[in-house]
Design an enzyme around this catalytic site. Structure first.
Site, mmCIF file in Angstrom:
data_model
loop_
_atom_site.group_PDB
_atom_site.id
_atom_site.type_symbol
_atom_site.label_atom_id
_atom_site.label_comp_id
_atom_site.label_asym_id
_atom_site.label_seq_id
_atom_site.Cartn_x
_atom_site.Cartn_y
_atom_site.Cartn_z
ATOM 1 N N GLU A 27 0.848 -1.187 0.000
ATOM 2 C CA GLU A 27 0.000 0.000 0.000
ATOM 3 C C GLU A 27 0.887 1.241 0.000
ATOM 4 O O GLU A 27 2.011 1.218 0.520
ATOM 5 C CB GLU A 27 -0.885 -0.005 1.255
ATOM 6 N N GLN B 138 1.991 -6.147 5.527
ATOM 7 C CA GLN B 138 2.266 -5.974 4.111
ATOM 8 C C GLN B 138 3.584 -6.668 3.776
ATOM 9 O O GLN B 138 4.027 -7.513 4.564
ATOM 10 C CB GLN B 138 2.265 -4.499 3.753
ATOM 11 N N TYR C 152 -6.158 -8.764 12.035
ATOM 12 C CA TYR C 152 -4.817 -8.565 12.578
ATOM 13 C C TYR C 152 -4.763 -9.137 13.987
ATOM 14 O O TYR C 152 -5.784 -9.232 14.671
ATOM 15 C CB TYR C 152 -4.444 -7.082 12.563
ATOM 16 N N ASN D 154 -12.221 -1.081 -0.409
ATOM 17 C CA ASN D 154 -11.493 -1.585 0.748
ATOM 18 C C ASN D 154 -12.218 -1.211 2.042
ATOM 19 O O ASN D 154 -12.583 -0.051 2.247
ATOM 20 C CB ASN D 154 -10.091 -0.972 0.790
ATOM 21 N N GLU D 155 -12.466 -2.202 2.885
ATOM 22 C CA GLU D 155 -12.999 -2.006 4.243
ATOM 23 C C GLU D 155 -14.104 -0.937 4.293
ATOM 24 O O GLU D 155 -14.066 -0.025 5.118
ATOM 25 C CB GLU D 155 -11.864 -1.637 5.207
ATOM 26 N N GLU E 280 -6.014 -9.212 3.850
ATOM 27 C CA GLU E 280 -5.168 -8.520 4.830
ATOM 28 C C GLU E 280 -5.085 -9.380 6.081
ATOM 29 O O GLU E 280 -6.108 -9.660 6.704
ATOM 30 C CB GLU E 280 -5.700 -7.133 5.187
ATOM 31 N N ASN F 218 -6.530 1.332 3.015
ATOM 32 C CA ASN F 218 -7.238 2.588 3.272
ATOM 33 C C ASN F 218 -6.881 3.662 2.260
ATOM 34 O O ASN F 218 -7.709 4.511 1.926
ATOM 35 C CB ASN F 218 -6.920 3.079 4.684
#
Length: 503
Positions: A26, A352, A243, A171-172, A291, A71
């Site tokens: 990202e 990442q 996460y 995304n999200e 992710e 993001n």
């Protein structure tokens, strides 16, 4: 203490999609700038890409890399990253409160992917933008020529289309931190319309719709159901993110998070089945876990920049978790879960790849090195291709806040196309070795051809630029086969890979 495992050649889970070992880059912190791109670095190639990073990525055999966010993508104008570099605008990135030079865009990223031997997985902005920008981006990237956007690509130096097949629809979008956050119905309708427009261009595209940002979201799992009810017939995958953090310094509970991950996957897989049945559909939708990683070490350090107290710096150090040996065990458990869920999890991306919560770290103008978590990722990606075995594991267990029965021994098994068996084993016990016996039922002529062991008396041990191998695998020598039984000793808090050649 002992555990037993049955591996029967007739009992398998699924063919593993190699893209489950994908990664993510990202425009965040030093992932791009000083990560993969540093034109003044001694190892930089003619495109300004760091050669030492390329070498470390190539060893991982990464099949696909998601880009440009995250993001970041929810307020990104892809057009800013094409054309002559000196004419590209500097923009303010609201997601990470930094400035973006746009020195790296789709062309530079595509060239880097070709260098490391990976495929692109592109995300479109469905936060501040929508259908029109998505179809224009697709035309720019994939159309051979003879149209406005494809001819602009050719003018910008790329005659042949990039032919990207994997596309993320935002995304999200459930997250209040996201530019252009939407509720499930609003996003579901937008994603469906975007998917339909993209499929009008190319029906063979693989499209990924946003699932929940994590299993603790208030809208989970209704989000998945509602979004899929709008998009089921238009998409191939639904994305999940998670996460893992050890905030209270409780290692047994931290390692038990793998059980929460498994439940998360099971719940969404069941939701997919529910929507499929409701729609009377014959299509299958799978999970793209695009992710995942351990992320908590850098949170306090990042606060000043993320709260805007440092202005708008370009490529500051952000989310630079320094991983320890304990994190090796967690990453090994996550990858084992993906292998065992390979019937539904077809794609996954470690978040990442470089500097930002990453297996690879760099110093500006200096070295690049493998963090501790590089190694379980390497072993799974290189040796975890093939067919996942349906193992029967009998292990002593302990209780965590995530599951009443968390087995001390966690095992995943894979049979490669050449027949070789590979077992990935984690011992979660704090103080006891566990003798583990694997009954190789139906397999003959077994010979141990490799054993790699990771242990460390200090759970907090890390690798640094000056001590790059403080946490690294060593060759094991105690895995034995007698008859049809593979025996291996698992030291407390350890990760192992054992490979067996069979007839």
């Amino acid at each position: 203490m002992k555990s037993t495992v049955i591996a029967n050649k007739d009992f398998t889970i699924s063919k593993i999609d190699g893209r489950v070992y994908g990664a993510f880059l990202e425009h965040l912190g030093r992932a791009i700038y000083e990560g993969i791109y540093e034109p003044d670095h001694p190892t930089a190639d003619e495109n300004g890409m760091r050669g030492d990073v390329v070498d470390l990525v190539k060893k991982l055999n990464v099949p696909v890399v998601r880009y440009p966010g995250g993001n970041f993508v929810s307020a990104y104008n892809w057009e800013d990253g094409v054309g002559p570099r000196e004419q590209r605008p500097v923009r303010l990135d609201l997601a990470w409160h930094t400035s973006e030079s746009n020195a790296v865009g789709i062309h530079e990223f595509a060239d880097w992917c070709a260098t490391v031997g990976t495929e692109m997985m592109l995300a479109v902005n469905l936060g501040s933008r929508g259908v029109d920008e998505a179809r224009n981006f697709l035309e720019y990237v994939n159309h051979p020529g003879g149209s406005y956007w494809s001819d602009l690509r050719i003018k910008n130096g790329r005659k042949e289309p990039f032919n990207v097949k994997l596309w993320c629809l935002g995304n999200e979008m459930d997250g209040p931190w996201q530019v252009g956050q939407k509720d499930a119905t609003e996003y579901g309708k937008l994603a469906a319309n975007t998917a339909r427009a993209m499929r009008m261009f190319d029906k063979s595209l693989e499209l990924i719709v946003c699932g929940s940002s994590n299993p603790d979201m208030a809208s989970y799992p209704d989000w998945e159901r509602i979004v899929l009810e709008h998009t089921y017939d238009e998409v191939n995958y639904i994305s999940l993110h998670m996460y893992f953090a050890n905030r209270d310094d409780n290692t047994p509970n931290f390692l038990g998070l793998a059980e929460k991950l498994d439940t998360y996957i099971e719940t969404v897989a069941s939701t997919i089945k529910q929507v499929k049945a409701k729609r009377k559909s014959k299509r299958d939708v799978y999970i793209c876990f695009d992710e995942w990683n351990v992320w908590y070490h850098s949170n306090k350090k990042d606060r000043e920049i993320l709260e805007g107290n440092s202005g708008w710096p370009h490529a500051p150090g952000l989310l630079e978790d320094i991983y320890n040996f304990e994190d090796v065990l967690m990453v090994g458990l996550i990858l084992n879960t993906f292998i065992r869920r390979s019937d539904v999890v077809k794609i996954a991306c470690i978040a990442q790849l470089v500097n930002v919560i990453a297996p690879i770290m760099t110093e500006k103008g200096g070295p690049a090195w493998a963090q501790t978590i590089y190694y379980p990722y390497y072993f799974a990606s290189v040796f975890g291709r093939g067919t996942a075995l349906q193992l029967q594991v009998n292990s002593p267990a302990y209780a965590t806040t995530h599951a009443a029965e968390t087995p001390f021994v966690d095992v995943a098994g894979v049979q490669a196309d050449d027949g070789t068996l590979t077992f990935f084993l984690v011992n979660r016990h704090t103080s006891e070795s566990i003798e583990t016996e694997v009954d190789l039922q139906g397999f003959t002529g077994g010979v141990v051809i490799d054993q790699q062991v990771m242990t460390n008396p200090d759970l907090k041990a890390v690798n640094t630029a000056n001590e790059q191998d403080k946490v690294a695998p060593r060759k094991g020598d105690d895995a034995k086969i007698v008859g049809s039984k593979l025996s291996v000793n698992l030291p407390p808090y350890s990760y192992q890979m054992v490979r067996v050649r069979v007839s």
